[in-house]
Design a protein around this motif. Sequence first.
Motif, PDB file in Angstrom:
ATOM      1  N   GLY A 292      91.013 -62.810   0.174  1.00 24.89           N
ATOM      2  CA  GLY A 292      89.800 -63.083   0.936  1.00 24.89           C
ATOM      3  C   GLY A 292      89.016 -64.255   0.375  1.00 24.89           C
ATOM      4  O   GLY A 292      88.567 -65.134   1.130  1.00 24.89           O
ATOM      5  N   GLU A 293      88.835 -64.309  -0.939  1.00 21.88           N
ATOM      6  CA  GLU A 293      88.123 -65.435  -1.554  1.00 21.88           C
ATOM      7  C   GLU A 293      88.881 -66.736  -1.309  1.00 21.88           C
ATOM      8  O   GLU A 293      88.291 -67.781  -1.005  1.00 21.88           O
ATOM      9  N   TRP A 294      90.186 -66.681  -1.481  1.00 23.65           N
ATOM     10  CA  TRP A 294      91.035 -67.870  -1.333  1.00 23.65           C
ATOM     11  C   TRP A 294      90.956 -68.406   0.090  1.00 23.65           C
ATOM     12  O   TRP A 294      90.787 -69.607   0.319  1.00 23.65           O
ATOM     13  N   LEU A 295      91.080 -67.511   1.075  1.00 26.41           N
ATOM     14  CA  LEU A 295      91.046 -67.944   2.475  1.00 26.41           C
ATOM     15  C   LEU A 295      89.681 -68.497   2.853  1.00 26.41           C
ATOM     16  O   LEU A 295      89.587 -69.470   3.614  1.00 26.41           O
ATOM     17  N   GLY A 296      88.609 -67.904   2.327  1.00 24.31           N
ATOM     18  CA  GLY A 296      87.287 -68.432   2.614  1.00 24.31           C
ATOM     19  C   GLY A 296      87.141 -69.864   2.146  1.00 24.31           C
ATOM     20  O   GLY A 296      86.636 -70.731   2.878  1.00 24.31           O
ATOM     21  N   ALA A 297      87.609 -70.152   0.929  1.00 21.27           N
ATOM     22  CA  ALA A 297      87.538 -71.518   0.394  1.00 21.27           C
ATOM     23  C   ALA A 297      88.502 -72.443   1.119  1.00 21.27           C
ATOM     24  O   ALA A 297      88.158 -73.586   1.469  1.00 21.27           O
ATOM     25  N   PHE A 298      89.706 -71.986   1.369  1.00 22.54           N
ATOM     26  CA  PHE A 298      90.741 -72.789   2.013  1.00 22.54           C
ATOM     27  C   PHE A 298      90.302 -73.240   3.396  1.00 22.54           C
ATOM     28  O   PHE A 298      90.414 -74.419   3.760  1.00 22.54           O
ATOM     29  N   ARG A 299      89.792 -72.323   4.194  1.00 18.60           N
ATOM     30  CA  ARG A 299      89.351 -72.670   5.549  1.00 18.60           C
ATOM     31  C   ARG A 299      88.199 -73.660   5.513  1.00 18.60           C
ATOM     32  O   ARG A 299      88.156 -74.619   6.305  1.00 18.60           O
ATOM     33  N   ALA A 300      87.260 -73.451   4.596  1.00 23.58           N
ATOM     34  CA  ALA A 300      86.118 -74.368   4.499  1.00 23.58           C
ATOM     35  C   ALA A 300      86.559 -75.768   4.097  1.00 23.58           C
ATOM     36  O   ALA A 300      86.061 -76.776   4.622  1.00 23.58           O
ATOM     37  N   LEU A 301      87.499 -75.853   3.172  1.00 20.79           N
ATOM     38  CA  LEU A 301      88.005 -77.157   2.722  1.00 20.79           C
ATOM     39  C   LEU A 301      88.654 -77.919   3.886  1.00 20.79           C
ATOM     40  O   LEU A 301      88.411 -79.121   4.068  1.00 20.79           O
ATOM     41  N   LEU A 302      89.462 -77.236   4.679  1.00 17.76           N
ATOM     42  CA  LEU A 302      90.124 -77.910   5.794  1.00 17.76           C
ATOM     43  C   LEU A 302      89.157 -78.217   6.937  1.00 17.76           C
ATOM     44  O   LEU A 302      89.447 -79.069   7.776  1.00 17.76           O
ATOM     45  N   ARG A 303      88.033 -77.542   6.954  1.00 18.17           N
ATOM     46  CA  ARG A 303      86.991 -77.915   7.932  1.00 18.17           C
ATOM     47  C   ARG A 303      86.228 -79.155   7.491  1.00 18.17           C
ATOM     48  O   ARG A 303      85.366 -79.661   8.209  1.00 18.17           O
ATOM     49  N   GLY A 304      86.531 -79.640   6.283  1.00 17.71           N
ATOM     50  CA  GLY A 304      85.880 -80.832   5.779  1.00 17.71           C
ATOM     51  C   GLY A 304      84.644 -80.563   4.957  1.00 17.71           C
ATOM     52  O   GLY A 304      83.887 -81.492   4.627  1.00 17.71           O
ATOM     53  N   GLU A 305      84.400 -79.320   4.580  1.00 22.15           N
ATOM     54  CA  GLU A 305      83.210 -78.960   3.830  1.00 22.15           C
ATOM     55  C   GLU A 305      83.405 -79.199   2.327  1.00 22.15           C
ATOM     56  O   GLU A 305      84.529 -79.209   1.827  1.00 22.15           O
ATOM     57  N   THR A 306      82.320 -79.406   1.640  1.00 23.04           N
ATOM     58  CA  THR A 306      82.318 -79.419   0.186  1.00 23.04           C
ATOM     59  C   THR A 306      82.080 -77.989  -0.283  1.00 23.04           C
ATOM     60  O   THR A 306      81.102 -77.350   0.118  1.00 23.04           O
ATOM     61  N   VAL A 307      82.986 -77.487  -1.128  1.00 20.53           N
ATOM     62  CA  VAL A 307      83.002 -76.057  -1.434  1.00 20.53           C
ATOM     63  C   VAL A 307      82.639 -75.809  -2.885  1.00 20.53           C
ATOM     64  O   VAL A 307      83.240 -76.375  -3.810  1.00 20.53           O
ATOM     65  N   SER A 308      81.650 -74.970  -3.071  1.00 15.38           N
ATOM     66  CA  SER A 308      81.306 -74.442  -4.391  1.00 15.38           C
ATOM     67  C   SER A 308      81.277 -72.932  -4.285  1.00 15.38           C
ATOM     68  O   SER A 308      80.580 -72.376  -3.419  1.00 15.38           O
ATOM     69  N   VAL A 309      82.047 -72.256  -5.110  1.00 14.85           N
ATOM     70  CA  VAL A 309      82.131 -70.805  -5.038  1.00 14.85           C
ATOM     71  C   VAL A 309      82.343 -70.253  -6.439  1.00 14.85           C
ATOM     72  O   VAL A 309      83.071 -70.838  -7.249  1.00 14.85           O
ATOM     73  N   ARG A 310      81.704 -69.121  -6.724  1.00  9.59           N
ATOM     74  CA  ARG A 310      81.874 -68.443  -7.999  1.00  9.59           C
ATOM     75  C   ARG A 310      82.299 -67.007  -7.722  1.00  9.59           C
ATOM     76  O   ARG A 310      81.523 -66.065  -7.830  1.00  9.59           O
TER      77      ARG A 310
END
Length: 411
Positions: free
Chosen positions: A141-159
């Motif tokens: 779940g954490e991985w997919l949340g970051a992965f989808r955001a990255l491919l949407r072109g977002e800058t991702v920060s997650v802890r």
Amino acid sequence: MTHADLPAHTLPSPPSLYWFIPSGGDGRQLGQPSRPAHFSYLSQVAQAADVLGFDGALLPTGGTNEDTLVVASALSSLTRQLRFLVALRPGLLSPVLAARLTASLDRISGGRVNLNIVSGSGNFDFEGLNLTQAQRYALTGEWLGAFRALLRGETVSVRGEHVQLEGARALLPSVQRPYPPIYFGGSSQPALEVAGEHVDVYLSWGERPEQLAQKFEQVRAEAARHGRQVRFGLRAHIIVRPTEDEAWAAAERLIEGVSDEQIAQAHQAFLQSASEGQRRQSELNGGTRDSLRVGKNLWAGVGLVRGGAGTAFVGSPENVAAALREYQALGVETFILSGYPHLEEAYRVAELLFPALGRTSPVFTPRDGQPLTHTSTPSVHGPSTHAPALRASEPVLTDAAPAELGRFRSI
């Protein structure tokens, strides 16, 4: 009245059909692999699926399979229309690297990439990750949340517990926006929750229709909690022949070389798996040959020794098509099929099943009214431009490879 009884104009639209790239080896009988996964053979299967008119092909993941992204990249240059359902494991790649690789492959292939996210079972896996079931799906779940955001072109920060990123970006986009379709399977409650929140297509192994209907409703409910909708796919094997008797005889031949000792060994290994889906597949066959017909045209014999998808649609073209339509009525839009050996069976499925489903195959469809003929057979209409189907008697690769029963993680 069943779907088989309905007039042609009332039948549902033909489903999407995917084939399978046997990157862990292939053969004519279970437990007796005779064709190693040489790239020359994998390319033959992919090119056959491409020209026959399959919509795509699954590249499986597991310790005994070639790496999916590498194989898909190589095969994409040898095919024109075929989509690649690339299995990825969140525990092996960071979401940033996975996003970069996925976007590159999508661009190179001209937008022909789908992703199948595989959380793994914890047993017989190769990542070296000692995680519980709950931890695996938390990671997914954490991985997919970051992965989808990255491919949407977002800058991702997650802890997160499993994923930590600070200002991560995937600078080059994929062709498909916002990202290539994401498939995912799993039968446990944590898996259903991940599916509802993150994926486009929930993929199940073949089970009885009433079992799938229940799972699909659970996924729909989880998706609704997030204001989303999810489509559905089914992964199974197929044995289709001109008649019912021929198909069931072929099913028996597929397992005739498997000993009772091998079945018992595999069954014990499957029972130790932490995978809920594997448990459900093993329950269908019970670890014995005694009662493998679990539906009119659904057979659980493959799962006696093969991990992962263990059921097969077996029967005549008309009856198998009717069985697939029954699952379509539950919401299945895509069937991911496979058969042993995969090169010959791809031709059989296209020749026999496609017409019964209302699909056409370029290989078996005459052009400009010209009949199909062998290229070596003169006729008044001239030679055919279509390659004939591979016959079972034609020479094939026969390099022996040892079986590793009960440990296959191919999906």
